[in-house]
Design a protein around this motif. Structure first.
Motif, PDB file in Angstrom:
ATOM      1  N   LEU A 138       9.479  -6.650   9.496  1.00 40.04           N
ATOM      2  CA  LEU A 138      10.469  -6.106   8.563  1.00 40.04           C
ATOM      3  C   LEU A 138      10.003  -4.770   7.976  1.00 40.04           C
ATOM      4  CD1 LEU A 138      11.500  -9.406   6.764  1.00 40.04           C
ATOM      5  CD2 LEU A 138      12.954  -8.033   8.258  1.00 40.04           C
ATOM      6  N   HIS A 139       8.714  -4.701   7.644  1.00 41.64           N
ATOM      7  CA  HIS A 139       8.176  -3.468   7.061  1.00 41.64           C
ATOM      8  C   HIS A 139       8.255  -2.323   8.055  1.00 41.64           C
ATOM      9  CE1 HIS A 139       4.660  -0.788   5.878  1.00 41.64           C
ATOM     10  NE2 HIS A 139       5.480  -0.703   4.858  1.00 41.64           N
ATOM     11  N   ILE A 140       7.865  -2.587   9.282  1.00 41.26           N
ATOM     12  CA  ILE A 140       7.893  -1.563  10.325  1.00 41.26           C
ATOM     13  C   ILE A 140       9.327  -1.086  10.597  1.00 41.26           C
ATOM     14  CG2 ILE A 140       7.634  -1.314  12.847  1.00 41.26           C
ATOM     15  CD1 ILE A 140       4.888  -2.558  12.555  1.00 41.26           C
ATOM     16  N   GLU A 141      10.280  -2.022  10.457  1.00 43.66           N
ATOM     17  CA  GLU A 141      11.680  -1.653  10.708  1.00 43.66           C
ATOM     18  C   GLU A 141      12.387  -1.088   9.473  1.00 43.66           C
ATOM     19  OE1 GLU A 141      13.218  -5.332  12.217  1.00 43.66           O
ATOM     20  OE2 GLU A 141      11.788  -5.278  13.891  1.00 43.66           O
ATOM     21  N   GLY A 142      11.641  -0.967   8.394  1.00 44.67           N
ATOM     22  CA  GLY A 142      12.224  -0.404   7.176  1.00 44.67           C
ATOM     23  C   GLY A 142      13.197  -1.344   6.486  1.00 44.67           C
TER      24      GLY A 142
END
Ligand SMILES: [Zn+2]
Ligand SMILES: [Zn+2]
Length: 158
Positions: free
Chosen positions: A74-78
Motif C-alpha cells: 500500500l505504501h509503495i502504491e501511494g
C-alpha cells in the motif's frame, strides 16, 4: 529459520496472496520485542522478530508476514498504509492478515502448576505433577497438605 529462507517465504506469500513481487529485503531483528515485524518507510525493507518464528506455527507466521506486506504494498502504491486507513483494513481482510502479533509474553511467562497448601503452617508450594496427599506431610509442622487446584503462575523460580 535462516534469513535466506525468510526472504524466499516473504517473496512467495507476496506473489501468492497479493499477486505482486516483494522486491526488497526481509531480515531478522533480535531487538524487536513484542512485535512480530516492522516495515521501514525509508528503505521499504521488512524486519521480523526471530522469537516469533521460533514460538508459533506456520499459519501465524503467514499472518504476520501478510500484515507487513499490506503496509509494504500500500505504501509503495501511494495508498492508505496505516493501521487506521480503510485501504489497510480492506487489504488485511482480503489476504487474511493478522491484526496483532499473538503476545509472546503470555506464551512464555506462564506455567500451569498444582498448588498445595499445608493445613498446619499454611505454606504454599507448586508442583508440575500431582502427588498422593496421604503419603506426605509438611517438613516443618508435620501436618497434611491440601490441594488447592491448578494455577497459572508467572514463570519464576517455582
Ligand atoms: Zn502494522
Ligand atoms: Zn506445615
Amino acid at each position: 529459520m535462516k534469513e535466506i529462507a525468510l526472504q524466499v517465504l516473504v517473496e512467495q506469500i507476496s506473489l501468492k496472496y497479493f499477486n505482486k513481487h516483494f522486491e526488497h529485503q526481509a531480515t531478522f531483528n533480535r531487538r524487536l520485542r513484542t512485535t512480530g515485524g516492522r516495515y521501514h518507510l525509508n528503505t521499504h525493507n521488512l524486519d521480523f522478530n526471530p522469537k516469533v518464528f521460533e514460538s508459533f506455527d506456520e499459519e501465524v507466521l503467514e499472518g504476520i508476514i501478510k500484515h507487513e506486506l499490506c503496509h509494504y504494498h500500500l505504501h509503495i502504491e501511494g495508498r492508505g498504509y496505516r493501521h487506521g486507513d480503510r485501504d489497510f483494513k480492506e487489504l488485511m481482510d482480503q489476504v487474511g492478515a493478522l491484526r496483532f502479533t499473538p503476545s509472546l509474553e503470555v506464551e512464555e511467562e506462564y506455567l500451569l502448576r498444582w498448588e498445595y497448601e499445608c493445613s498446619g503452617c499454611q505454606n504454599k508450594f507448586y508442583r508440575k505433577r500431582r502427588f498422593n496427599l496421604k503419603k506426605f506431610v509438611c517438613h516443618s509442622c508435620k501436618n497434611k497438605f491440601i490441594l488447592n487446584g491448578r494455577k497459572r503462575l508467572k514463570n519464576m523460580a517455582y
